[in-house]
Scaffold this motif. Structure first.
Motif, PDB file in Angstrom:
ATOM      1  N   LYS B  87       0.733  -1.154  -0.032  1.00 41.13           N
ATOM      2  CA  LYS B  87      -0.214   0.169   0.009  1.00 41.13           C
ATOM      3  C   LYS B  87       0.930   1.204   0.061  1.00 41.13           C
ATOM      4  O   LYS B  87       0.633   2.127  -0.679  1.00 41.13           O
ATOM      5  CB  LYS B  87      -0.934   0.133   1.183  1.00 41.13           C
ATOM      6  N   ARG B  89       4.004   1.338  -1.401  1.00 40.19           N
ATOM      7  CA  ARG B  89       4.518   1.257  -2.538  1.00 40.19           C
ATOM      8  C   ARG B  89       3.686   1.828  -3.691  1.00 40.19           C
ATOM      9  O   ARG B  89       4.202   2.357  -4.466  1.00 40.19           O
ATOM     10  CB  ARG B  89       4.899  -0.176  -2.967  1.00 40.19           C
ATOM     11  N   VAL B  90       2.483   1.442  -3.576  1.00 41.61           N
ATOM     12  CA  VAL B  90       1.659   2.100  -4.844  1.00 41.61           C
ATOM     13  C   VAL B  90       1.217   3.578  -4.513  1.00 41.61           C
ATOM     14  O   VAL B  90       1.262   4.522  -5.517  1.00 41.61           O
ATOM     15  CB  VAL B  90       0.145   1.309  -4.744  1.00 41.61           C
ATOM     16  N   ASP B  93       4.515   5.152  -5.950  1.00 38.88           N
ATOM     17  CA  ASP B  93       4.246   4.750  -7.362  1.00 38.88           C
ATOM     18  C   ASP B  93       3.656   5.901  -8.021  1.00 38.88           C
ATOM     19  O   ASP B  93       3.836   6.478  -9.044  1.00 38.88           O
ATOM     20  CB  ASP B  93       3.688   3.380  -7.942  1.00 38.88           C
ATOM     21  N   MET B  94       2.542   6.143  -7.402  1.00 35.63           N
ATOM     22  CA  MET B  94       1.468   7.420  -8.138  1.00 35.63           C
ATOM     23  C   MET B  94       2.216   8.701  -7.980  1.00 35.63           C
ATOM     24  O   MET B  94       2.213   9.301  -8.812  1.00 35.63           O
ATOM     25  CB  MET B  94       0.243   7.226  -7.044  1.00 35.63           C
TER      26      MET B  94
END
Lengths: 221, 222
Positions: B87, B89-90, B93-94
């Protein structure tokens, strides 16, 4: 937590296509909300779109944006991302190359008609001499059934999506790449992918003049 | 295994700069081969290390990695700049994908004709002020922590600092409405490895000038 992912986009391929493929290949059921202009404005106004853009995917209590972030999250969650960070790096390198080619194809649909011939010629040249060549060489170098780590990953799914896309543009382009053809057949026969490729699935048809008009209307360009 | 990572690129920022930032932030020493001639570049192409015929190329841990984001994600994971779970990590990434979307047109602009260049830069400054910086200001405001994600220094922070400095080079007052980003900029800049990278004599590259643009155009024959 038990809810299905909800995909927010217009009713066409565009930048959501890869996400549909990946979820379908992972055997994950999902819902879709197809946008019209008013819906897009509403999502922007209620803060659902971090950078005012779609795709947006509601999943696990989050509203994810940015295509790559979405794809990476799904690949990680459903074990389609290799076994360690080195395999992941290879998968990323391959999918980034695919994304570059895919970007050219997406743009082709919306550029002015007088630029299309040149762009199409460039796509064909790059497909043949850069991208498909690279992936054929990779397959040849290890002789395995999948691009990375000898097991199914996000890279295989994305490549097969691209192979179908390119076939739609020019069926001859894949002719000199026997290993890619074999990979396409193999992946297409996986039960979840096979189902996705059949009529009645959530897969979208290629863009045509009508759907491009819809895109231009919704995104106002 | 103790070999230093080696970076292959032109003698300027371009798409390699974010990679230099990340390595520097991790305190990792790296070598560089900077292409001054077409022959140098062609040699690397012919060696077969460029999967898609393009740079950036980073040789690290026995791999020849290309594709900017693939390299950045690998480094972020390797040096523990990628959050503690999926969570986090995403979110990283965003945020980093957002800042790359902001930075890439700026990187491309020196290679465009004057009118497109000017429009591109103006558009980038506008997007920074209306689309991207407000988002990061709000994130910092909502959790009140020092870093964007998980109360810990991450790739997202490094890249946001790089983006802020890049936009400020075009418009010095771009942060005037973003007090938390101003504080963030000062805070991240004073992290020892970052501070060192920001000082003269580091491997940080200069903004592109006409000489650099000519060099790249010659080498790539564009």
């Amino acid at each position: 937590m038990a809810g299905k992912p909800i995909l927010h986009y217009y009713n066409g391929r565009g930048r959501m296509e890869s996400t549909w493929w990946l979820l379908a290949a992972a055997g994950v059921e999902f819902e879709e909300k197809f946008l019209e202009s008013a819906d897009l404005d509403k999502l922007r106004n209620d803060g659902s779109l971090m950078f005012q853009q779609v795709p947006m995917v509601e999943i696990d209590g989050m509203k994810l944006v940015q295509t790559r972030a979405i794809l990476n999250y799904i690949a990680n969650k459903y074990n389609l991302y290799g076994k360690d960070i080195k395999e992941k790096a290879l998968i990323d390198m391959y999918t980034e190359g695919m994304a570059d080619l895919n970007e050219m194809i997406i743009i082709l649909a919306i550029i002015p008609p007088e630029q299309q011939d040149a762009k199409l010629a460039l796509i064909k040249e790059r497909t043949k001499n850069r991208y498909f060549l690279a992936f054929e060489n990779i397959s040849e170098s290890h002789g395995q059934d999948y691009l990375a780590g000898n097991r199914l990953s996000h890279a295989d799914i994305h490549l097969v999506e691209l192979l179908y896309e390119v076939e739609g543009i020019d069926p001859n382009l894949i002719a000199s790449f026997p290993l890619l053809k074999a990979l396409q057949t193999r992946i297409s026969n996986l039960p979840a992918v096979k189902k996705f490729l059949q009529p009645g699935s959530q897969r979208k048809p290629p863009e045509d003049t009508k759907s491009i008009e819809v895109v231009k209307r919704i995104f106002k360009f | 295994m103790a070999a230093k990572p080696k970076l292959y690129y032109f003698p300027g920022r371009g798409r390699m700069e974010s990679i230099r930032w990340l390595l520097a932030a991790a305190g990792v020493e790296f070598e560089e081969e900077l292409f001054e001639t077409r022959e140098q570049y062609e040699k690397v192409q012919k060696d077969g290390r460029l999967l898609f015929g393009q740079v950036p190329l980073v040789e690290i841990d026995g791999m020849a990695l290309t594709q900017t984001r693939a390299i950045l994600s690998y480094l972020a994971a390797k040096y523990d700049f990628y959050g503690k779970d999926l969570k986090e990590r995403v979110r990283i990434d965003m945020y980093t994908d957002g800042t790359l979307d902001l930075m890439f047109p700026i990187m491309a602009s020196p290679f465009q004709p004057p009118k497109e260049k000017e429009e591109g830069l103006a558009s980038a400054v506008k997007k920074a002020k209306t689309r991207y910086f407000p988002v990061y200001e709000k994130i910092l405001k909502n959790h009140g922590e020092d870093f964007l994600v998980g109360n810990k220094f991450s790739w997202a922070d490094i890249q946001l600092l790089e983006a802020i400095l890049m936009v400020e080079e075009m418009n010095a007052s771009v942060l005037s409405d973003f007090p938390l980003l101003k504080a963030f900029k000062a805070r991240i800049s004073s992290i020892p490895t970052i501070k060192k990278f920001l000082q003269p004599g580091s491997q940080r590259k200069q903004p592109p000038d006409s000489h650099y643009v000519e060099l790249v155009k010659n080498i790539l024959q564009i």
